[in-house]
Every structure is written in structure tokens, then in C-alpha cells.
Scaffold this motif. Sequence first.
Motif, mmCIF file in Angstrom:
data_model
loop_
_atom_site.group_PDB
_atom_site.id
_atom_site.type_symbol
_atom_site.label_atom_id
_atom_site.label_comp_id
_atom_site.label_asym_id
_atom_site.label_seq_id
_atom_site.Cartn_x
_atom_site.Cartn_y
_atom_site.Cartn_z
ATOM 1 N N LYS A 22 0.836 -1.205 0.000
ATOM 2 C CA LYS A 22 0.000 0.000 0.000
ATOM 3 C C LYS A 22 0.869 1.254 0.000
ATOM 4 N N ILE A 68 2.308 1.691 -3.468
ATOM 5 C CA ILE A 68 1.271 2.175 -4.395
ATOM 6 C C ILE A 68 1.038 3.665 -4.192
ATOM 7 N N LEU A 97 1.680 1.140 -11.374
ATOM 8 C CA LEU A 97 0.652 0.099 -11.457
ATOM 9 C C LEU A 97 0.241 -0.166 -12.890
ATOM 10 N N VAL A 103 -4.552 -3.277 -12.385
ATOM 11 C CA VAL A 103 -4.413 -3.101 -10.929
ATOM 12 C C VAL A 103 -4.916 -1.720 -10.521
ATOM 13 N N SER A 104 -4.570 -0.710 -11.291
ATOM 14 C CA SER A 104 -4.990 0.652 -10.934
ATOM 15 C C SER A 104 -6.502 0.832 -11.003
ATOM 16 N N GLN A 139 -8.612 -1.216 -9.773
ATOM 17 C CA GLN A 139 -9.228 -1.795 -8.581
ATOM 18 C C GLN A 139 -9.803 -0.671 -7.724
ATOM 19 N N GLN A 145 -6.010 -3.063 -4.480
ATOM 20 C CA GLN A 145 -4.841 -2.970 -5.353
ATOM 21 C C GLN A 145 -3.669 -3.735 -4.752
#
Length: 84
Positions: A33, A36, A43, A47-48, A50, A56
Amino acid sequence: MADLMHNEEHYVVLEPGADEVFLTVAEMLAYLKTLIQRHPQALSPDVSRQPTLERQAQVLLDRDCELELEPGRSVQWYAVRLEK
């Protein structure tokens, strides 16, 4: 009685210029986290998309083992089993 700490899944994190670090699942999710939040551009589109930061991180943990933070600089993580 079995030592539960040694039954829990752990991860080793490899980051350029740093010593390897061993993390529990919860620590690994927190680490992802943070990555990210610091490097959202790293990402992949799936994934981005999510809906939450937590999701993510979970998708990265479940599906990937590397995140390229910038060209030539990647963080890798692998599940490991710790022995007594």
C-alpha cells in the motif's frame, strides 16, 4: 504444540540498495500500500482500476512478484517458509 509463527506465510522483499526484509502477510500488504501511494504510476492498468488501495495491494500480492517503480528500479517479493 506447533509454533504458529512458523506456519504463517511470510514474504522476502528485495529492493535495490537495501538488505532483504522478511514480512508477514499483513506487513507485506501494508508495504505494498505504501509503494502504491508513493508510485501510483507504476501500477498496471488492471491493478490501478481496482476500487480501493487495499484491493490494489491484494491483487499485487496475489498475482505479481515485482513492481517496477521507475525504469531500472524494481521491488521484488517472494513467498517464503520460515523454518525453526
